[in-house]
Write a protein that holds these residues in place. Structure first.
Motif, PDB file in Angstrom:
ATOM      1  N   GLN A 268      22.709  -4.900  -7.847  1.00 11.10           N
ATOM      2  CA  GLN A 268      22.927  -4.553  -6.440  1.00 11.10           C
ATOM      3  C   GLN A 268      21.724  -3.824  -5.840  1.00 11.10           C
ATOM      4  O   GLN A 268      21.252  -4.156  -4.750  1.00 11.10           O
ATOM      5  CB  GLN A 268      24.175  -3.684  -6.350  1.00 11.10           C
ATOM      6  CG  GLN A 268      24.431  -3.040  -5.016  1.00 11.10           C
ATOM      7  CD  GLN A 268      25.575  -2.040  -5.098  1.00 11.10           C
ATOM      8  OE1 GLN A 268      26.507  -2.194  -5.881  1.00 11.10           O
ATOM      9  NE2 GLN A 268      25.508  -1.006  -4.298  1.00 11.10           N
ATOM     10  N   GLU A 269      21.226  -2.821  -6.553  1.00  9.26           N
ATOM     11  CA  GLU A 269      20.156  -1.988  -5.999  1.00  9.26           C
ATOM     12  C   GLU A 269      18.798  -2.680  -6.028  1.00  9.26           C
ATOM     13  O   GLU A 269      17.967  -2.446  -5.148  1.00  9.26           O
ATOM     14  CB  GLU A 269      20.113  -0.636  -6.715  1.00  9.26           C
ATOM     15  CG  GLU A 269      21.386   0.176  -6.585  1.00  9.26           C
ATOM     16  CD  GLU A 269      21.817   0.458  -5.140  1.00  9.26           C
ATOM     17  OE1 GLU A 269      21.060   0.194  -4.186  1.00  9.26           O
ATOM     18  OE2 GLU A 269      22.948   0.952  -4.971  1.00  9.26           O
ATOM     19  N   MET A 270      18.556  -3.535  -7.003  1.00  8.40           N
ATOM     20  CA  MET A 270      17.305  -4.301  -6.998  1.00  8.40           C
ATOM     21  C   MET A 270      17.301  -5.272  -5.824  1.00  8.40           C
ATOM     22  O   MET A 270      16.291  -5.408  -5.125  1.00  8.40           O
ATOM     23  CB  MET A 270      17.117  -5.028  -8.330  1.00  8.40           C
ATOM     24  CG  MET A 270      16.774  -4.086  -9.464  1.00  8.40           C
ATOM     25  SD  MET A 270      16.777  -4.859 -11.100  1.00  8.40           S
ATOM     26  CE  MET A 270      15.394  -5.966 -10.949  1.00  8.40           C
ATOM     27  N   ARG A 271      18.419  -5.928  -5.586  1.00  7.06           N
ATOM     28  CA  ARG A 271      18.509  -6.841  -4.444  1.00  7.06           C
ATOM     29  C   ARG A 271      18.276  -6.097  -3.132  1.00  7.06           C
ATOM     30  O   ARG A 271      17.512  -6.535  -2.276  1.00  7.06           O
ATOM     31  CB  ARG A 271      19.860  -7.549  -4.427  1.00  7.06           C
ATOM     32  CG  ARG A 271      19.978  -8.518  -3.264  1.00  7.06           C
ATOM     33  CD  ARG A 271      21.344  -9.171  -3.195  1.00  7.06           C
ATOM     34  NE  ARG A 271      21.357 -10.126  -2.120  1.00  7.06           N
ATOM     35  CZ  ARG A 271      21.394 -11.431  -2.283  1.00  7.06           C
ATOM     36  NH1 ARG A 271      21.437 -11.944  -3.495  1.00  7.06           N
ATOM     37  NH2 ARG A 271      21.376 -12.232  -1.250  1.00  7.06           N
TER      38      ARG A 271
ATOM     39  N   LYS B 248      14.949  -4.751   1.569  1.00  2.34           N
ATOM     40  CA  LYS B 248      14.431  -3.699   2.451  1.00  2.34           C
ATOM     41  C   LYS B 248      12.907  -3.573   2.406  1.00  2.34           C
ATOM     42  O   LYS B 248      12.273  -3.360   3.439  1.00  2.34           O
ATOM     43  CB  LYS B 248      15.066  -2.362   2.075  1.00  2.34           C
ATOM     44  CG  LYS B 248      14.703  -1.223   2.994  1.00  2.34           C
ATOM     45  CD  LYS B 248      15.510   0.015   2.675  1.00  2.34           C
ATOM     46  CE  LYS B 248      15.181   1.150   3.633  1.00  2.34           C
ATOM     47  NZ  LYS B 248      15.976   2.353   3.336  1.00  2.34           N
ATOM     48  N   PHE B 249      12.316  -3.716   1.214  1.00  4.10           N
ATOM     49  CA  PHE B 249      10.890  -3.428   1.059  1.00  4.10           C
ATOM     50  C   PHE B 249      10.035  -4.623   0.655  1.00  4.10           C
ATOM     51  O   PHE B 249       8.821  -4.508   0.576  1.00  4.10           O
ATOM     52  CB  PHE B 249      10.697  -2.304   0.028  1.00  4.10           C
ATOM     53  CG  PHE B 249      11.221  -0.981   0.496  1.00  4.10           C
ATOM     54  CD1 PHE B 249      10.488  -0.196   1.371  1.00  4.10           C
ATOM     55  CD2 PHE B 249      12.455  -0.522   0.071  1.00  4.10           C
ATOM     56  CE1 PHE B 249      10.961   1.023   1.806  1.00  4.10           C
ATOM     57  CE2 PHE B 249      12.947   0.698   0.492  1.00  4.10           C
ATOM     58  CZ  PHE B 249      12.210   1.475   1.372  1.00  4.10           C
TER      59      PHE B 249
ATOM     60  N   ASP C 143       0.813  -1.212   0.000  1.00  2.30           N
ATOM     61  CA  ASP C 143       0.000   0.000   0.000  1.00  2.30           C
ATOM     62  C   ASP C 143       0.851   1.268   0.000  1.00  2.30           C
ATOM     63  O   ASP C 143       0.566   2.213  -0.716  1.00  2.30           O
ATOM     64  CB  ASP C 143      -0.951   0.005   1.198  1.00  2.30           C
ATOM     65  CG  ASP C 143      -2.045  -1.042   1.067  1.00  2.30           C
ATOM     66  OD1 ASP C 143      -2.351  -1.445  -0.075  1.00  2.30           O
ATOM     67  OD2 ASP C 143      -2.582  -1.464   2.106  1.00  2.30           O
ATOM     68  N   GLU C 144       1.874   1.301   0.832  1.00  3.78           N
ATOM     69  CA  GLU C 144       2.769   2.455   0.917  1.00  3.78           C
ATOM     70  C   GLU C 144       3.901   2.268  -0.094  1.00  3.78           C
ATOM     71  O   GLU C 144       4.979   1.793   0.252  1.00  3.78           O
ATOM     72  CB  GLU C 144       3.322   2.600   2.340  1.00  3.78           C
ATOM     73  CG  GLU C 144       2.274   2.938   3.376  1.00  3.78           C
ATOM     74  CD  GLU C 144       1.671   4.310   3.160  1.00  3.78           C
ATOM     75  OE1 GLU C 144       2.415   5.245   2.789  1.00  3.78           O
ATOM     76  OE2 GLU C 144       0.451   4.453   3.342  1.00  3.78           O
ATOM     77  N   TYR C 145       3.664   2.616  -1.347  1.00  3.57           N
ATOM     78  CA  TYR C 145       4.611   2.324  -2.413  1.00  3.57           C
ATOM     79  C   TYR C 145       5.620   3.435  -2.682  1.00  3.57           C
ATOM     80  O   TYR C 145       6.716   3.174  -3.159  1.00  3.57           O
ATOM     81  CB  TYR C 145       3.877   1.966  -3.707  1.00  3.57           C
ATOM     82  CG  TYR C 145       2.955   3.049  -4.201  1.00  3.57           C
ATOM     83  CD1 TYR C 145       3.414   4.041  -5.048  1.00  3.57           C
ATOM     84  CD2 TYR C 145       1.617   3.075  -3.814  1.00  3.57           C
ATOM     85  CE1 TYR C 145       2.575   5.037  -5.503  1.00  3.57           C
ATOM     86  CE2 TYR C 145       0.770   4.067  -4.269  1.00  3.57           C
ATOM     87  CZ  TYR C 145       1.246   5.039  -5.104  1.00  3.57           C
ATOM     88  OH  TYR C 145       0.424   6.027  -5.542  1.00  3.57           O
TER      89      TYR C 145
END
Length: 91
Positions: free
Chosen positions: A57-60, A65-66, A14-16
């Motif tokens: 790296q950033e997708m992982r 995290k989210f 919900d909090e995208y």
């Protein structure tokens, strides 16, 4: 070899907005990449290996995290970043 990537992130929550903004902010921390963001997507331009390693790296990090998200990407070889004068009109 240079590459251009258009990427859109769709968090499955919900909090995208925080998840999207965090991903964009982390991409912008890589000084050797050109990152352009608009309301529909983020475009990343740079050296092929650097762009691909950074996205990996950033997708992982984003998943860790989210949680779940969908990434939709388009890849094309070459640096198709707009020039500074693009969009200017002749007087």
């Amino acid at each position: 070899m240079k590459i251009s990537v258009e990427i859109s992130k769709y968090p499955l929550r919900d909090e995208y907005i925080p998840a999207i903004q965090d991903f964009i902010d982390r991409l912008n921390q890589h000084p050797d990449l050109r990152v352009i963001t608009n309301t529909m997507s983020t475009q990343v331009f740079g050296d092929y290996d650097l762009v691909m390693d950074t996205l990996k790296q950033e997708m992982r990090a984003s998943y860790e995290k989210f949680g779940r998200a969908i990434f939709v990407c388009k890849f094309i070889d070459g640096d198709l970043a707009p020039t500074e004068k693009m969009g200017e009109r002749d007087a």
